[in-house]
Design a protein around this motif. Structure first.
Motif, PDB file in Angstrom:
ATOM      1  N   LYS A 177      -8.893  -1.928  -2.586  1.00 21.43           N
ATOM      2  CA  LYS A 177      -8.467  -0.769  -3.371  1.00 21.43           C
ATOM      3  C   LYS A 177      -9.630   0.181  -3.651  1.00 21.43           C
ATOM      4  N   ALA A 218      -8.797   4.966  -0.242  1.00 22.93           N
ATOM      5  CA  ALA A 218      -7.863   4.768  -1.344  1.00 22.93           C
ATOM      6  C   ALA A 218      -8.231   5.585  -2.568  1.00 22.93           C
ATOM      7  N   GLY A 260      -6.870  -2.022   5.873  1.00 19.39           N
ATOM      8  CA  GLY A 260      -6.176  -1.872   4.596  1.00 19.39           C
ATOM      9  C   GLY A 260      -5.747  -3.197   4.007  1.00 19.39           C
ATOM     10  N   ASN A 299      -3.624   3.187   3.437  1.00 24.70           N
ATOM     11  CA  ASN A 299      -2.916   3.162   2.155  1.00 24.70           C
ATOM     12  C   ASN A 299      -1.543   2.513   2.261  1.00 24.70           C
ATOM     13  N   TYR A 300      -0.906   2.621   3.433  1.00 27.28           N
ATOM     14  CA  TYR A 300       0.361   1.911   3.610  1.00 27.28           C
ATOM     15  C   TYR A 300       0.116   0.411   3.659  1.00 27.28           C
ATOM     16  N   ASN A 327      -0.200   1.560  -1.231  1.00 26.97           N
ATOM     17  CA  ASN A 327      -0.430   2.704  -2.109  1.00 26.97           C
ATOM     18  C   ASN A 327       0.426   3.864  -1.596  1.00 26.97           C
ATOM     19  N   ARG A 373      -0.098   7.870  -2.135  1.00 23.32           N
ATOM     20  CA  ARG A 373      -1.075   8.545  -1.274  1.00 23.32           C
ATOM     21  C   ARG A 373      -0.521   8.729   0.147  1.00 23.32           C
TER      22      ARG A 373
END
Length: 463
Positions: free
Chosen positions: A5, A10, A85, A310-311, A315, A318
């Motif tokens: 994160k 992010a 991620g 972010n996926y 998140n 975003r």
């Protein structure tokens, strides 16, 4: 908060991140598209429209090479972003090694096929007797550079996903600058014609390939090991799934060019323009179209590391915010391109040589009609990359197929047979409109899933 994160993808402002990744990506893809345009301009000035017709016949084979390069490269880049991620370091370096091996193998196979089946390939893509000599000469040289082209084009996507869009741009620009310098020298100073243009192109491609390979000595987010290059059917399959949208986007151009060229050869002699004029013009228009799509796809691919990371980190706010900015940028690009094509097509036509009034007439018609729906096309292409970036390969593939294969190809054949070469131009704007409706449906569904019951595409654009 865990380490994932705290990653800059992010945390940093989305507008700043998208500029950081998209500008070099757009420039890289624009330069790649300009490779062919530069050849067209110099060949048009130094050889004439038959030389341009010849490069148009060879062009689909180079696009097929690019399609396979992006199948491996963009798929690898998407998997790398998703793996980072999720904090999956082992998957990160293994997928890059697999992508490199795939690009190398594809390049060598395509070179062998191009040399062994040159005559069959030229016939498939609609060569005419008038331009056959030029086409054979050009293809013989271009095919030798295919391995360099495939590796550089594919692995540049991975360099961007690794957080080095600037270096990716440098590697691509290096080759393009060499091509730009060597083209006029070979064609005009040395009198080498289309052979010289092709030689200048592959020298530039070799330079880009060397620069790309050099980067992987010290990448940022992973470390290549011997185990990275160990074959993995699972990883190769996943790379293929995530890269299928990019592959379809490019291979559809090959199908469109092949069908359009053959319909021109069939129907052109019945029109006042003949076959060679439309064959030359459609090739030029498709390459100008490629420049606009370089902006569109470049913006979307530039956002791919942000979206994918972010996926993967779940998140979703975003993710939606990045797509919103990608969409607005594409609206601007598409609107500007549409205005240019409708208002001053003759200025674009004149870049490729001074030809007859009949030639200019068909060229202006082609720009105005065939590219009349470019705004909708930009949104559809970018949205397909977005679906690929969030790990939705089936929906991305469906959307990629829709415009060029499902709608455009049948339209070209039907309208050409009914109304000749002028009528087939209307197949493109019709396909753009239909695929835009499908974009609204598929992407809207994914956005709605991410934000619950609250919205769809319209509210995301406004946000």
């Amino acid at each position: 908060m865990n380490e994932t994160k705290k990653h800059y993808l992010a945390e940093e402002p989305l507008g700043k991140l998208l500029l950081k990744f998209s500008v070099p990506c757009v420039l890289s893809m624009l330069v790649s598209a300009l490779y062919n345009i530069v050849d067209q301009i110099f060949i048009g000035q130094g050889v004439g429209y038959l030389g341009n017709a010849a490069t148009n016949v060879v062009y689909p084979y180079t696009v097929a090479a690019l399609a396979l390069a992006l199948l491996a490269g963009d798929g690898c880049a998407a998997l790398l972003s998703l793996s980072l991620g999720r904090g999956e370091k082992e998957s990160a370096h293994r997928c890059v090694g697999s992508g490199m091996m795939l690009c190398a193998a594809v390049g060598l196979v395509l070179m062998a096929l191009g040399l062994a089946f040159q005559e069959e390939i030229l016939t498939l893509f609609g060569v005419t007797e008038s331009c056959h000599g030029y086409a054979a000469e050009y293809m013989t040289v271009i095919t030798l550079g295919i391995p360099f082209y495939v590796f550089a084009s594919g692995m540049n996507s991975v360099i961007r996903a690794d957080g080095s869009p600037g270096y990716s741009m440098f590697a691509t620009v290096l080759g393009a600058v060499l091509n730009l310098i060597l083209d006029p020298v070979a064609i005009f100073a040395l009198g080498m014609g289309v052979w010289g243009a092709a030689a200048a192109t592959i020298i530039g491609q070799a330079a880009s390939c060397a620069a790309t390979l050099f980067y992987f000595r010290r990448p940022k987010s992973f470390s290549l090991q011997r185990a990275s290059f160990r074959p993995s059917g699972l990883l190769c399959r996943r790379i293929g799934q995530l890269g299928i949208s990019s592959f379809i986007t490019q291979i559809a151009i090959v199908a469109v060019m092949a069908v359009a060229n053959n319909m021109i050869v069939l129907c052109g002699p019945r029109s006042v323009y003949g076959a060679d004029i439309p064959l030359s013009v459609v090739g030029i228009v498709m390459k100008v179209f490629g420049i606009v799509i370089a902006f569109s796809v470049g913006i979307a691919v530039g956002g791919q590391p942000i979206v994918g990371f972010n996926y993967g980190a779940r998140n979703f706010e975003r993710v939606r915010g990045t797509y919103s900015r990608i969409l607005w940028a594409n609206l601007a690009v598409g609107s500007l391109a549409m205005l240019l094509f409708e208002a001053c097509p003759q200025a674009l036509v004149s870049l490729f040589g001074n030809e007859s009034q009949l030639y200019n007439e068909f060229a202006c018609l082609c720009f105005r009609v065939f590219l009349g729906g470019i705004l909708l096309c930009c949104i559809q292409k970018a949205s397909s990359i977005f679906l690929q970036s969030i790990g939705k390969p089936v929906k991305a593939a469906v959307l990629s197929l829709s415009r060029d294969v499902v709608f455009l190809l049948p339209g070209v054949v039907l309208l050409a047979r009914l109304f000749g070469v002028e009528g087939m131009l209307w197949a493109a704007p019709a396909a753009d409109a239909l695929s835009a409706l499908l974009t609204l449906l598929l992407v809207g569904g994914e956005l709605k899933k991410m934000r619950g019951n609250r919205a769809g595409v319209i509210s995301t654009v406004c946000g």
